[in-house]
Scaffold this active site. Sequence first.
Site, PDB file in Angstrom:
ATOM      1  N   HIS A 184       1.105  -0.796  -0.388  1.00 38.31           N
ATOM      2  CA  HIS A 184      -0.076  -0.173   0.427  1.00 38.31           C
ATOM      3  C   HIS A 184       0.920   1.411  -0.206  1.00 38.31           C
ATOM      4  O   HIS A 184       0.367   2.520  -0.263  1.00 38.31           O
ATOM      5  CB  HIS A 184      -0.833   0.102   1.146  1.00 38.31           C
ATOM      6  CG  HIS A 184      -2.130   0.845   1.161  1.00 38.31           C
ATOM      7  ND1 HIS A 184      -2.221   1.922   0.272  1.00 38.31           N
ATOM      8  CD2 HIS A 184      -2.782   0.784   2.418  1.00 38.31           C
ATOM      9  CE1 HIS A 184      -3.926   2.260   0.211  1.00 38.31           C
ATOM     10  NE2 HIS A 184      -4.111   2.091   1.422  1.00 38.31           N
ATOM     11  N   ASP A 438      -9.645  -1.657 -19.779  1.00 38.89           N
ATOM     12  CA  ASP A 438      -9.159  -1.338 -21.024  1.00 38.89           C
ATOM     13  C   ASP A 438      -8.551  -2.391 -21.156  1.00 38.89           C
ATOM     14  O   ASP A 438      -6.907  -1.555 -22.012  1.00 38.89           O
ATOM     15  CB  ASP A 438      -9.342   0.010 -21.819  1.00 38.89           C
ATOM     16  CG  ASP A 438      -9.595  -1.014 -22.699  1.00 38.89           C
ATOM     17  OD1 ASP A 438      -9.890  -1.659 -23.228  1.00 38.89           O
ATOM     18  OD2 ASP A 438      -9.509   0.086 -23.710  1.00 38.89           O
TER      19      ASP A 438
END
EC number: 2.3.1.-
Length: 515
Positions: A184, A438
């Site tokens: 993180h 995408d």
Amino acid sequence: MGFLRFGRESAPPPTVQSDTIIPFHYWDDDHHTRGLSFDVTFRVDDILDPEKLRCALSRLLELGDWRKLGARIRRNAEGGLEYHVPQCFDDKRPGFAYSTVAYDMNVADHPQASRLAQPHYLDAAGRPAVQDTTYTATPEFRSFIRTPAFPDRLEGWLRSDSPQLGVRIITFLDATLVTVSFLHSLTDMMGLDAVLDAWSAVLRGREDEVKSFVGFAHDPLAGLTESKTEPLQKYVFADTLLLGWTWFWFALRYIVTIELFWQHREEERVIFLPAKHLQQMRSKAMAELTARGAHDSDTPLFVSEGDVLFAWWTRVVLRAEKPDPSRTVNMRNTYCCRSILAELGHIPSATCALVTNAVFATLTFLSVRQVLEEPLGFTAFEIRKSLIQQRNAEQLQALDRIQRKTLDNAHHPALFGNPSMYTVMMSNWVKAKLFQVDFSAAVIRKGMATGKRSNQLGRPSCIQGTGTKGYATRNTGVVIGKDAAGNFWLLYSLRKEIWPAVEQQLLSMSLDDAA
């Protein structure tokens, strides 16, 4: 509260003299970000070309400052973390850890992959659902979903020369799983979105659409307290900062009730909320506000899907947990501050490629009784008012100053409220647009006819977040996102004993819908 833990670390690899050394940004070197690693798995209902994906990501790390993604993590002489960024990457020191495997079967036939959420079944059923995720912690699943030998804790990165990113691509006859793993400290989810957008642009052959990497060495969140106007505005909850005995009492309650007794009895599960249910709740909330005359001159009569979702989930948790009705509830709602950083001139724009942790929290304080007895619209509107009041440059600067001062002087995070408060935390990843990733330029063939699914070619139908935590995360979770059909996906951690009560509430929603 991982900041209360100590441990010995193995000797790190020798420093490579040609590496560029960069100190961690302030909020990246935080106990919370250091103690949490992510494995974000995207299910795409098409067969992707792993080599195209690998080559595109490798190329991205060759473009300008994007090479920072391939940095190694080290600890400096003062104990702080720093990046060692290679000048270039090769087989010996790759920019990211990578592995791929192909299975001659469908996802549903694989013993591990079949345990992941089935998005098309859930969407067709149209009912709220809770899915157990305890299997994600098993060695069998982790070895399946993650790149072999890739670290999952800070200590693993410190004692190795491993890059920050790990990518695992698993192909089946009807789908592809792409898992991106990272600590993180690298970034928040908006930063991951920037990485995925840039990766996709290179994949499409559009390097001209790759945005410049922001914050290679300079920390854009540094100097937030240098306000444009003096004096610096007072933080709205400054007078409730827990210090001295109040912080000690809160910490003691936390350690005794959670760290010592409950940490191994908490469970994280996936919650699926169909689009129609949230739409109905939001419409009802807006009607309630109108009927109660909640509109005033300062706050527009509006609640978002996120406001309603957080209000609803807080009520679900409280009904299951049953705390004292008079107890204070602290609803902690994280937000991305990139738009404020742009307003202050710290970054070029709110949509630039800032790969770091740039999130803060707005707080809403109500009583348990109010959340349970008032209409849902009331709680949602209180959350909305908190966002309007606290999500601005002046309040961000004031909060940042208190948080840094508390960490630097008291050596613990700044907490606001009262020592006996009940906390419910939510991080909303919807704006990261993870369901819009995408990968279509890497599609070899369709795994499912486009007429039988909501997600477009090369875009995910489901996203699962797993990882490793160095501290208890009870009453903490995320809204993973909103899929192409408008359904919401949550991942939340609660006491193991109360999950049946949560499931019963979601079942009641389905029964009410069927009635």
